[in-house]
Enzyme design. Structure first.
Site, PDB file in Angstrom:
ATOM      1  N   ASP A   1      -3.706  -2.106  -5.075  1.00 36.08           N
ATOM      2  CA  ASP A   1      -4.681  -1.773  -4.265  1.00 36.08           C
ATOM      3  C   ASP A   1      -5.363  -0.795  -4.845  1.00 36.08           C
ATOM      4  O   ASP A   1      -5.096   0.296  -5.072  1.00 36.08           O
ATOM      5  CB  ASP A   1      -3.820  -1.281  -2.810  1.00 36.08           C
TER       6      ASP A   1
ATOM      7  N   TYR B   1     -12.141   5.202  -5.497  1.00 37.29           N
ATOM      8  CA  TYR B   1     -11.032   5.964  -6.175  1.00 37.29           C
ATOM      9  C   TYR B   1     -11.250   6.507  -7.470  1.00 37.29           C
ATOM     10  O   TYR B   1     -10.730   7.303  -7.977  1.00 37.29           O
ATOM     11  CB  TYR B   1      -9.620   5.256  -6.032  1.00 37.29           C
TER      12      TYR B   1
ATOM     13  N   LYS C   1     -12.309  -2.529  -2.694  1.00 43.21           N
ATOM     14  CA  LYS C   1     -13.117  -2.053  -1.338  1.00 43.21           C
ATOM     15  C   LYS C   1     -14.423  -1.778  -1.361  1.00 43.21           C
ATOM     16  O   LYS C   1     -14.580  -1.047  -2.509  1.00 43.21           O
ATOM     17  CB  LYS C   1     -12.161  -1.143  -0.385  1.00 43.21           C
TER      18      LYS C   1
ATOM     19  N   HIS D   1     -14.136  -0.841   3.625  1.00 39.44           N
ATOM     20  CA  HIS D   1     -13.394   0.397   3.499  1.00 39.44           C
ATOM     21  C   HIS D   1     -13.265   1.048   4.626  1.00 39.44           C
ATOM     22  O   HIS D   1     -12.106   1.407   5.165  1.00 39.44           O
ATOM     23  CB  HIS D   1     -13.625   1.332   2.272  1.00 39.44           C
TER      24      HIS D   1
HETATM   25  N1  LIG Z   1      -7.887   1.873   3.201  1.00 35.36           N
HETATM   26  C1  LIG Z   1      -7.911   3.383   3.172  1.00 35.36           C
HETATM   27  O1  LIG Z   1      -8.622   4.177   3.810  1.00 35.36           O
HETATM   28  C2  LIG Z   1      -6.818   4.040   2.276  1.00 35.36           C
HETATM   29  C3  LIG Z   1      -5.904   3.302   1.496  1.00 35.36           C
HETATM   30  N2  LIG Z   1      -4.898   3.778   0.847  1.00 35.36           N
HETATM   31  C4  LIG Z   1      -4.105   3.257  -0.067  1.00 35.36           C
HETATM   32  O2  LIG Z   1      -2.840   3.187   0.057  1.00 35.36           O
HETATM   33  C5  LIG Z   1      -2.201   3.823  -1.126  1.00 35.36           C
HETATM   34  C6  LIG Z   1      -1.173   4.498  -0.632  1.00 35.36           C
HETATM   35  O3  LIG Z   1      -1.377   5.556   0.070  1.00 35.36           O
HETATM   36  P1  LIG Z   1      -1.053   7.251  -0.283  1.00 35.36           P
HETATM   37  O4  LIG Z   1      -1.903   8.004   1.056  1.00 35.36           O
HETATM   38  O5  LIG Z   1      -1.715   7.321  -1.630  1.00 35.36           O
HETATM   39  O6  LIG Z   1       0.398   7.003  -0.320  1.00 35.36           O
HETATM   40  P2  LIG Z   1       1.875   7.576   0.109  1.00 35.36           P
HETATM   41  O7  LIG Z   1       2.078   8.028   1.638  1.00 35.36           O
HETATM   42  O8  LIG Z   1       2.647   6.755  -0.719  1.00 35.36           O
HETATM   43  O9  LIG Z   1       1.668   8.927  -0.601  1.00 35.36           O
HETATM   44  C7  LIG Z   1       1.740   9.196  -1.937  1.00 35.36           C
HETATM   45  C8  LIG Z   1       1.901  10.787  -2.325  1.00 35.36           C
HETATM   46  O10 LIG Z   1       3.220  11.166  -1.947  1.00 35.36           O
HETATM   47  C9  LIG Z   1       3.822  11.498  -3.072  1.00 35.36           C
HETATM   48  N3  LIG Z   1       5.313  11.013  -3.018  1.00 35.36           N
HETATM   49  C10 LIG Z   1       5.732   9.886  -2.818  1.00 35.36           C
HETATM   50  N4  LIG Z   1       7.056   9.739  -2.704  1.00 35.36           N
HETATM   51  C11 LIG Z   1       7.462  10.994  -2.796  1.00 35.36           C
HETATM   52  C12 LIG Z   1       8.866  11.799  -2.641  1.00 35.36           C
HETATM   53  N5  LIG Z   1       9.884  11.229  -2.611  1.00 35.36           N
HETATM   54  N6  LIG Z   1       8.808  13.179  -2.775  1.00 35.36           N
HETATM   55  C13 LIG Z   1       7.714  13.589  -2.906  1.00 35.36           C
HETATM   56  N7  LIG Z   1       6.441  13.434  -2.963  1.00 35.36           N
HETATM   57  C14 LIG Z   1       6.384  11.890  -3.045  1.00 35.36           C
HETATM   58  C15 LIG Z   1       3.315  10.772  -4.364  1.00 35.36           C
HETATM   59  O11 LIG Z   1       3.461  11.577  -5.585  1.00 35.36           O
HETATM   60  C16 LIG Z   1       1.742  10.840  -3.797  1.00 35.36           C
HETATM   61  O12 LIG Z   1       1.301  12.294  -3.963  1.00 35.36           O
HETATM   62  C17 LIG Z   1      -3.184   4.642  -1.796  1.00 35.36           C
HETATM   63  O13 LIG Z   1      -2.984   5.075  -3.016  1.00 35.36           O
HETATM   64  C18 LIG Z   1      -4.560   3.589  -1.726  1.00 35.36           C
HETATM   65  O14 LIG Z   1      -4.421   2.592  -2.621  1.00 35.36           O
HETATM   66  C19 LIG Z   1      -4.768   5.158   1.183  1.00 35.36           C
HETATM   67  C20 LIG Z   1      -5.418   5.914   1.701  1.00 35.36           C
HETATM   68  C21 LIG Z   1      -6.420   5.517   2.629  1.00 35.36           C
HETATM   69  O1  LIG Z   2      -8.916   5.317   0.820  1.00 36.87           O
HETATM   70  C1  LIG Z   2      -9.162   6.280   1.026  1.00 36.87           C
HETATM   71  O2  LIG Z   2      -8.638   7.156   0.135  1.00 36.87           O
HETATM   72  C2  LIG Z   2      -9.039   8.310   0.889  1.00 36.87           C
HETATM   73  C3  LIG Z   2      -8.012   9.445   0.618  1.00 36.87           C
HETATM   74  O3  LIG Z   2      -6.846   9.406   1.368  1.00 36.87           O
HETATM   75  C4  LIG Z   2      -9.535   8.221   2.167  1.00 36.87           C
HETATM   76  O4  LIG Z   2     -10.415   9.151   2.579  1.00 36.87           O
HETATM   77  C5  LIG Z   2     -10.049   6.756   1.958  1.00 36.87           C
HETATM   78  O5  LIG Z   2     -10.229   6.272   3.117  1.00 36.87           O
END
Ligand SMILES: NC(=O)C1=CN([C@@H]2O[C@H](COP(=O)(O)OP(=O)(O)OC[C@H]3O[C@@H](n4cnc5c(N)ncnc54)[C@H](O)[C@@H]3O)[C@@H](O)[C@H]2O)C=CC1
Ligand SMILES: O=C1O[C@H](CO)[C@@H](O)[C@@H]1O
Length: 339
Positions: free
Chosen positions: A54, A59, A88, A119
C-alpha cells in the site's frame, strides 16, 4: 496452542468487481529519518510472502518501492502479476488524478496499479503538480478549493478515476479512503459506472466505527484497515487483552491486531521500519468469535482515533477536527478523540 497457524499473507478477499485483494498489506509511509529504508522493508516483506503493498503519491516512498520491485523482478523473486499494489491520489491533486497516477507509476516503475484510491474526500488548493500538498494560509489553516464539509467537487476526482479505469490500462480497480457515512451518502448516488471496491479507513480495537463498517459492507465495499496498531508508538498494543491473546496463541501482539481484521473479512495494512518485525507479523491466530467481540468492545467503551498527524510527517494539523478552522468533513466525528 501447538497447531500450525495459517499464514495471513495467503488470505484473499473478494472484491465486488470479481477481483481479489490479499488481506494483509505492507504499509509504506516512510520513517522521517530514513525514507530510503522503505526499499529494504519492501524486499524483506515480499521475501517473507507479502503480496500486497500500500502506497500513495503523498508518502514520497514510491521511488524506493520502485527500486525494490526492480530488484525483486530482476532476481526472479516475484512476478508483477503476483503482486497487488495500491496507490492513491492526494487532495491537492484532486483536479488531475491521472497526472498523479502517472507520477506514481513512473516512480514505481510499473505500467499499472491494482488499486487506485482517492486518498481523502476533500479538495486542497494544489497547482498542476499537486504542490503544495498541504497548502496553508498565514494563520496555518488549510486552503481548500471547495467547502470541505458540504462541497461536492471531490466527487469530480472520482469521476475522473472512473474515466481512467474505463479508458486506460493503468488501473485494475478504483476505490476510496477516509470516507465517512455522511460523505458516502452524498457520493454513492453520483457514481457513474464503477462502484468503489474498497474504503480504506483507520480501524483497530480502539476505533470500531461499526456503523461505517456495516454501511460499506452492506454495499459491497471491502474495508481495508490502516493504522492497525495506532501508528508510531503502537499505542493499540498496550491494550491488555491484545497481550493476553498473544500469549494464549503464542503470536506477537501485532498478529492479534491483524487477526482482528482478517478474521472479520477486512484487509489490514501493517508497517514497520524494523525488518525483523516485518517477518514476525504474518501468522494468523484463530481467535474465537467471543475474543473478536471482546476486542471490539474495547473501543466501544473508550474510542480513540490516532491518525491526527501531530507526529512528524512534515505536517502538524488535524484537518477533520475543526480545531484550526470550523469545518467538519464528516470523518469519524462522533467518536473523535485527539491523542
Ligand atoms: N489512507 C490513509 O489515509 C492512511 C493510510 N495508511 C496506510 O496504512 C499503513 C499502516 O498504517 P500505519 O499508521 O503506518 O501503521 P501501524 O498502525 O502498523 O503503525 C506503524 C508504526 O508502529 C510501529 N510499530 C509496529 N509494531 C510495533 C511494536 N510491536 N512495537 C513498537 N512499535 C511498533 C512501527 O514501527 C511504525 O512506526 C501506512 O503505512 C499506509 O500505507 C496509514 C495512515 C493513513
Ligand atoms: O495516508 C496518510 O498518511 C498520513 C500520515 O498518517 C495521513 O495524513 C494520510 O491520510
Amino acid at each position: 496452542m501447538t497447531e500450525q497457524l495459517d499464514s495471513a499473507t495467503s488470505v484473499k478477499l473478494q472484491l465486488s468487481n470479481g477481483k481479489t485483494i490479499p488481506a494483509l498489506g505492507l504499509g509504506t509511509i516512510p520513517p522521517d529519518d530514513n525514507p530510503g529504508s522503505v526499499k529494504d522493508q519492501v524486499i524483506t516483506a515480499i521475501k517473507e510472502g507479502y503480496r500486497h503493498l500500500d502506497t500513495a503519491w503523498y508518502y514520497g516512498s514510491e521511488k524506493y518501492i520502485g527500486e525494490a520491485l526492480k530488484e525483486l523482478f530482476d532476481e526472479g523473486v516475484v512476478k508483477r502479476e503476483d503482486l497487488f499494489i495500491t496507490t492513491k491520489v492526494w487532495p491537492s491533486f484532486w483536479h488531475n488524478p491521472e497526472k498523479s497516477l502517472n507520477t506514481s507509476l513512473k516512480d514505481l516503475g510499473l505500467d499499472y496499479v491494482d488499486l487506485f484510491l482517492q486518498h481523502w474526500p476533500i479538495t486542497l488548493h494544489g497547482d498542476e503538480n499537486g504542490q503544495p500538498a498541504t497548502p496553508k494560509k498565514d494563520d496555518g489553516s488549510l486552503i481548500y478549493d471547495d467547502d470541505p464539509a458540504n462541497g461536492t467537487k471531490y466527487i469530480e476526482t472520482y469521476h475522473k478515476m472512473e474515466d481512467i479505469l474505463d479508458k486506460t490500462d493503468k488501473v485494475k480497480s478504483i476505490g476510496i479512503s477516509n470516507y465517512s457515512i455522511k460523505k458516502l451518502e452524498q457520493f454513492l448516488p453520483e457514481v457513474r459506472k464503477y462502484k468503489p471496491v474498497v474504503n480504506q479507513i483507520e480501524l483497530h480495537p480502539q476505533l470500531p466505527q461499526q456503523d461505517l463498517v456495516d454501511y460499506c459492507e452492506s454495499r459491497g465495499i471491502v474495508i481495508v484497515a490502516y493504522s492497525p496498531v495506532g501508528g508510531p508508538g503502537a499505542p493499540v498494543l498496550e491494550i491488555p487483552l491484545i497481550n493476553e491473546l498473544a500469549k494464549k496463541y503464542m503470536v506477537t501482539p501485532n498478529e492479534i491486531a491483524e487477526a482482528y481484521h482478517i478474521l472479520n473479512n477486512r484487509g489490514v495494512l501493517s508497517r514497520s521500519a524494523n525488518l525483523s518485525r516485518i517477518k514476525t507479523i504474518t501468522r494468523l491466530p484463530k481467535l474465537s468469535k467471543e475474543e473478536l467481540k471482546a476486542l471490539y468492545q474495547v473501543g466501544v467503551d473508550n474510542p480513540k482515533r490516532y491518525n491526527c498527524v501531530p507526529y512528524g510527517f512534515g505536517i502538524g494539523f488535524r484537518w477533520w477536527t475543526g480545531d484550526l478552522y470550523s469545518t467538519d468533513i464528516g470523518v469519524m466525528k462522533p467518536h473523535f478523540e485527539t491523542v
